[in-house]
Design a protein around this motif. Structure first.
Motif, PDB file in Angstrom:
ATOM      1  N   LEU A 327       0.785  -1.236   0.000  1.00  0.00           N
ATOM      2  CA  LEU A 327       0.000   0.000   0.000  1.00  0.00           C
ATOM      3  C   LEU A 327       0.816   1.286   0.000  1.00  0.00           C
ATOM      4  O   LEU A 327       0.289   2.327  -0.422  1.00  0.00           O
ATOM      5  CB  LEU A 327      -0.963   0.003   1.193  1.00  0.00           C
ATOM      6  CG  LEU A 327      -2.083  -1.039   1.130  1.00  0.00           C
ATOM      7  CD1 LEU A 327      -2.993  -0.910   2.353  1.00  0.00           C
ATOM      8  CD2 LEU A 327      -2.902  -0.892  -0.151  1.00  0.00           C
ATOM      9  N   PRO A 328       2.078   1.312   0.465  1.00  0.00           N
ATOM     10  CA  PRO A 328       2.813   2.582   0.431  1.00  0.00           C
ATOM     11  C   PRO A 328       2.930   3.201  -0.956  1.00  0.00           C
ATOM     12  O   PRO A 328       3.031   4.427  -1.074  1.00  0.00           O
ATOM     13  CB  PRO A 328       4.190   2.199   0.996  1.00  0.00           C
ATOM     14  CG  PRO A 328       3.897   1.087   1.941  1.00  0.00           C
ATOM     15  CD  PRO A 328       2.804   0.302   1.271  1.00  0.00           C
ATOM     16  N   VAL A 329       2.902   2.398  -2.026  1.00  0.00           N
ATOM     17  CA  VAL A 329       2.998   2.990  -3.362  1.00  0.00           C
ATOM     18  C   VAL A 329       1.762   3.834  -3.658  1.00  0.00           C
ATOM     19  O   VAL A 329       1.841   4.842  -4.373  1.00  0.00           O
ATOM     20  CB  VAL A 329       3.179   1.902  -4.437  1.00  0.00           C
ATOM     21  CG1 VAL A 329       4.519   1.218  -4.285  1.00  0.00           C
ATOM     22  CG2 VAL A 329       2.061   0.870  -4.374  1.00  0.00           C
ATOM     23  N   TYR A 330       0.624   3.444  -3.116  1.00  0.00           N
ATOM     24  CA  TYR A 330      -0.588   4.236  -3.298  1.00  0.00           C
ATOM     25  C   TYR A 330      -0.568   5.477  -2.413  1.00  0.00           C
ATOM     26  O   TYR A 330      -1.126   6.512  -2.789  1.00  0.00           O
ATOM     27  CB  TYR A 330      -1.824   3.391  -3.000  1.00  0.00           C
ATOM     28  CG  TYR A 330      -2.001   2.260  -3.978  1.00  0.00           C
ATOM     29  CD1 TYR A 330      -2.549   2.487  -5.240  1.00  0.00           C
ATOM     30  CD2 TYR A 330      -1.605   0.969  -3.665  1.00  0.00           C
ATOM     31  CE1 TYR A 330      -2.695   1.457  -6.155  1.00  0.00           C
ATOM     32  CE2 TYR A 330      -1.746  -0.067  -4.572  1.00  0.00           C
ATOM     33  CZ  TYR A 330      -2.296   0.175  -5.815  1.00  0.00           C
ATOM     34  OH  TYR A 330      -2.434  -0.848  -6.723  1.00  0.00           O
ATOM     35  N   ALA A 331       0.087   5.374  -1.264  1.00  0.00           N
ATOM     36  CA  ALA A 331       0.261   6.559  -0.436  1.00  0.00           C
ATOM     37  C   ALA A 331       1.183   7.561  -1.135  1.00  0.00           C
ATOM     38  O   ALA A 331       0.940   8.774  -1.118  1.00  0.00           O
ATOM     39  CB  ALA A 331       0.821   6.174   0.934  1.00  0.00           C
ATOM     40  N   ALA A 332       2.240   7.041  -1.768  1.00  0.00           N
ATOM     41  CA  ALA A 332       3.147   7.935  -2.485  1.00  0.00           C
ATOM     42  C   ALA A 332       2.459   8.602  -3.671  1.00  0.00           C
ATOM     43  O   ALA A 332       2.797   9.737  -4.043  1.00  0.00           O
ATOM     44  CB  ALA A 332       4.375   7.153  -2.962  1.00  0.00           C
ATOM     45  N   ALA A 333       1.477   7.913  -4.264  1.00  0.00           N
ATOM     46  CA  ALA A 333       0.744   8.478  -5.396  1.00  0.00           C
ATOM     47  C   ALA A 333      -0.371   9.416  -4.957  1.00  0.00           C
ATOM     48  O   ALA A 333      -1.013  10.038  -5.797  1.00  0.00           O
ATOM     49  CB  ALA A 333       0.171   7.359  -6.250  1.00  0.00           C
ATOM     50  N   GLY A 334      -0.630   9.497  -3.656  1.00  0.00           N
ATOM     51  CA  GLY A 334      -1.628  10.426  -3.153  1.00  0.00           C
ATOM     52  C   GLY A 334      -2.973   9.835  -2.824  1.00  0.00           C
ATOM     53  O   GLY A 334      -3.861  10.550  -2.356  1.00  0.00           O
ATOM     54  N   TRP A 335      -3.174   8.536  -3.036  1.00  0.00           N
ATOM     55  CA  TRP A 335      -4.469   7.934  -2.759  1.00  0.00           C
ATOM     56  C   TRP A 335      -4.681   7.668  -1.279  1.00  0.00           C
ATOM     57  O   TRP A 335      -5.827   7.639  -0.816  1.00  0.00           O
ATOM     58  CB  TRP A 335      -4.611   6.629  -3.537  1.00  0.00           C
ATOM     59  CG  TRP A 335      -4.744   6.834  -5.008  1.00  0.00           C
ATOM     60  CD1 TRP A 335      -3.757   6.733  -5.946  1.00  0.00           C
ATOM     61  CD2 TRP A 335      -5.923   7.213  -5.717  1.00  0.00           C
ATOM     62  NE1 TRP A 335      -4.244   7.020  -7.192  1.00  0.00           N
ATOM     63  CE2 TRP A 335      -5.583   7.316  -7.088  1.00  0.00           C
ATOM     64  CE3 TRP A 335      -7.243   7.467  -5.341  1.00  0.00           C
ATOM     65  CZ2 TRP A 335      -6.494   7.662  -8.065  1.00  0.00           C
ATOM     66  CZ3 TRP A 335      -8.163   7.813  -6.321  1.00  0.00           C
ATOM     67  CH2 TRP A 335      -7.790   7.910  -7.667  1.00  0.00           C
ATOM     68  N   LEU A 336      -3.621   7.429  -0.536  1.00  0.00           N
ATOM     69  CA  LEU A 336      -3.692   7.195   0.898  1.00  0.00           C
ATOM     70  C   LEU A 336      -2.780   8.176   1.606  1.00  0.00           C
ATOM     71  O   LEU A 336      -1.847   8.714   0.997  1.00  0.00           O
ATOM     72  CB  LEU A 336      -3.260   5.761   1.255  1.00  0.00           C
ATOM     73  CG  LEU A 336      -3.920   4.598   0.523  1.00  0.00           C
ATOM     74  CD1 LEU A 336      -3.267   3.285   0.945  1.00  0.00           C
ATOM     75  CD2 LEU A 336      -5.409   4.557   0.802  1.00  0.00           C
ATOM     76  N   THR A 337      -3.023   8.387   2.876  1.00  0.00           N
ATOM     77  CA  THR A 337      -2.086   9.162   3.674  1.00  0.00           C
ATOM     78  C   THR A 337      -0.931   8.251   4.082  1.00  0.00           C
ATOM     79  O   THR A 337      -1.085   7.020   4.130  1.00  0.00           O
ATOM     80  CB  THR A 337      -2.769   9.718   4.929  1.00  0.00           C
ATOM     81  OG1 THR A 337      -3.181   8.627   5.767  1.00  0.00           O
ATOM     82  CG2 THR A 337      -3.983  10.569   4.557  1.00  0.00           C
ATOM     83  N   PRO A 338       0.229   8.802   4.401  1.00  0.00           N
ATOM     84  CA  PRO A 338       1.373   7.946   4.763  1.00  0.00           C
ATOM     85  C   PRO A 338       1.104   7.055   5.966  1.00  0.00           C
ATOM     86  O   PRO A 338       1.714   5.988   6.088  1.00  0.00           O
ATOM     87  CB  PRO A 338       2.484   8.962   5.053  1.00  0.00           C
ATOM     88  CG  PRO A 338       2.109  10.177   4.269  1.00  0.00           C
ATOM     89  CD  PRO A 338       0.610  10.220   4.291  1.00  0.00           C
ATOM     90  N   ALA A 339       0.209   7.465   6.861  1.00  0.00           N
ATOM     91  CA  ALA A 339      -0.042   6.674   8.066  1.00  0.00           C
ATOM     92  C   ALA A 339      -0.986   5.510   7.821  1.00  0.00           C
ATOM     93  O   ALA A 339      -0.997   4.541   8.598  1.00  0.00           O
ATOM     94  CB  ALA A 339      -0.616   7.567   9.168  1.00  0.00           C
ATOM     95  N   GLU A 340      -1.789   5.564   6.775  1.00  0.00           N
ATOM     96  CA  GLU A 340      -2.829   4.556   6.590  1.00  0.00           C
ATOM     97  C   GLU A 340      -2.275   3.151   6.355  1.00  0.00           C
ATOM     98  O   GLU A 340      -2.800   2.185   6.929  1.00  0.00           O
ATOM     99  CB  GLU A 340      -3.756   4.963   5.447  1.00  0.00           C
ATOM    100  CG  GLU A 340      -4.687   6.101   5.812  1.00  0.00           C
ATOM    101  CD  GLU A 340      -5.592   6.498   4.666  1.00  0.00           C
ATOM    102  OE1 GLU A 340      -6.235   5.598   4.089  1.00  0.00           O
ATOM    103  OE2 GLU A 340      -5.642   7.691   4.339  1.00  0.00           O
ATOM    104  N   PRO A 341      -1.235   2.937   5.517  1.00  0.00           N
ATOM    105  CA  PRO A 341      -0.720   1.576   5.377  1.00  0.00           C
ATOM    106  C   PRO A 341      -0.255   0.985   6.704  1.00  0.00           C
ATOM    107  O   PRO A 341      -0.418  -0.219   6.944  1.00  0.00           O
ATOM    108  CB  PRO A 341       0.447   1.739   4.391  1.00  0.00           C
ATOM    109  CG  PRO A 341       0.094   2.945   3.594  1.00  0.00           C
ATOM    110  CD  PRO A 341      -0.580   3.864   4.557  1.00  0.00           C
TER     111      PRO A 341
END
Length: 474
Positions: A327-341
């Protein structure tokens, strides 16, 4: 297979940009065309309702026949006593297997099908096949006692474990997206065996009660109490333990992906063979002497149960690690916040996020709190599916429908992020999942209410058009 040995190119992650958001989300299919909620039309036998009705009808007929056979053997009074006693361990076993499946819970319809198959179809096959085989062996050998022993130690394990494994096979073949690994195999096999043991316990306990009625024995010296202690108190996990070995074989085969065709055949057969062998050892323990049962129970069954339990917990932790990896790749793309994964990879944080969302939104209407908790639970489920989808794409290569399925899951996440994002971020902070140097202040920053928890979530994003559909009155 190690992560580093995979040669497939990883699929690209769509980068979240404001100017492309409406175009991206607008490309998601209509609700009736979502891949995760397929609608099949056409010929009647391809109808989902028709297939479900056919399965229910077959299982119901098997259930009626098996109930009639058991009642014939035990009598009405014995049947009712056996039914009342046999149902006692069922909720415990179901809860235990459902607890293992908390990371990416399978749909209840699959589990109820597995339970019904074990209780009705597999039990019916076992009663008919075991009785026929035992009578045939007794006639051929003119040794009824030897036929009973051979039937219990050889015929019964083969017939019963094969009949139970069919339920796992059917879900493995026809619900492939919902059967992704070892945990799924354990849970489906456990529910199937729980149903089978339920029906078998009715038969054994009902017969024991009938024997007590004939002999006039009561109290702790009765056959019913002894049978209940052995089958329900000492070994409620016996049948589940046998069949779980078949489930583990199917689960490992599912992890291998579609490319490993030999593994998809050999591993389930190996698991079935182990299940048959363990079942045969358990049934034959009484022939090892007066203490054979206790020797097999202590030296083999208990360690095997501990090993399978450890494997189940380890597999669940592996699924959680998949979330923190994918999931961090989706956080890096802006879909998730960094804390969510980080929060999604912790069962404690996931539960806390649901509780926080419910608490923050329960004033003044408790229904809003329940809707918020439901939205967070759905967010966690879709995020888990997204991580597993990406993991399978890395191992087996991105299929032709990968982009569409990824897009649909991101669509679901986006429309729940105003509720789930703050709750998961708060849970990641509260559970210490964030590194100390990167921890934000306690989130969100509202005026404390009562015990120091915020009263409500921040205002919705503009993408909701000024309201959040998941908190509307239903």
């Amino acid at each position: 297979m190690s992560e580093g040995s995979v040669q497939h190119q990883q699929p690209a992650v769509p980068v979240l940009e404001e100017q492309q958001l409406d175009e991206f989300l607008g490309a998601v299919p209509e609700r009736g065309q979502w891949r995760y909620r397929p609608r099949r039309v056409g010929m009647v036998w391809r109808s989902k309702a028709f297939r479900a009705g056919a399965v229910i009808t077959v299982l119901a007929l098997c259930g009626l026949v098996i109930l009639a056979l058991v009642r014939q053997q035990t009598g009405t009074e014995g049947f009712l006593v056996g039914l009342g006693l046999a149902v006692l361990p069922v909720p415990l076993l179901m809860a235990a297997f459902r607890w293992l499946d908390r990371v990416e819970p399978g749909p209840w319809r699959n589990l109820l099908f597995a339970f019904a198959w074990g209780a009705c179809a597999a039990a019916l096959v076992a009663i008919i096949a075991n009785s026929f085989a035992t009578r045939w062996i007794a006639t051929a050998t003119a040794d009824p006692a030897g036929a009973d022993t051979l039937g219990a130690t050889v015929v019964a394990p083969v017939v019963e474990e094969s009949a139970k494994a069919i339920a796992v096979l059917l879900i493995f073949l026809f619900r492939r997206r919902q059967f992704a690994g070892i945990v799924d195999g354990i849970v489906v096999a456990g529910f199937t065996a729980t149903g089978f043991a339920f029906t078998e316990n009715i038969l054994y306990l009902g017969n024991a009660f009938g024997e007590d009625q004939q002999l006039g024995t009561t109290g702790f010296a009765s056959v019913t109490v002894g049978t209940f202690f052995v089958r329900v108190v000492m070994s409620p996990f016996a049948h589940p333990l046998f069949t779980v070995l078949s489930g583990i074989g199917f689960g490992i085969a599912a992890l291998g992906g579609a490319r490993h065709r030999v593994r998809r055949v050999v591993l389930p057969l190996l698991g079935l063979a182990l299940a048959i062998g363990m079942h045969a050892l358990w049934n034959g323990s009484s022939s090892f002497g007066p203490y054979g049962f206790y020797a097999v129970y202590g030296a083999f069954m208990v360690p095997s149960f501990g090993l399978v339990t450890w494997l189940a917990v380890w597999s669940r932790q592996r699924e959680l690690r998949t979330l923190s990896t994918e999931l961090p790749v989706y956080a890096a793309a802006g879909w998730l916040t960094p804390a969510e994964p980080l929060a999604l990879a912790s069962m404690r944080a996931r539960g806390m996020a649901r509780d926080m969302a419910r608490h923050w939104n329960s004033h003044p209407d408790p229904a809003r709190g329940r809707a918020a908790a439901r939205a967070v639970a759905e967010y966690e489920s879709f995020a888990t599916s997204l991580a597993m989808l990406r993991r399978r794409a890395r191992h087996d290569g991105a299929g032709r429908d990968f982009a569409l399925r990824e897009q649909e899951l991101l669509h679901h996440l986006w429309h729940r992020r105003d509720i789930a994002g703050p709750a998961l971020t708060y849970a990641a902070h509260a559970t210490g999942r964030l590194p100390r140097a990167h921890r934000p202040p306690p989130f969100p920053r509202q005026v404390p209410h009562g015990d120091g928890l915020p009263q409500q979530l921040p205002a919705p994003h503009r993408h909701y058009g000024g309201h959040n559909p998941y908190l509307e009155d239903r």
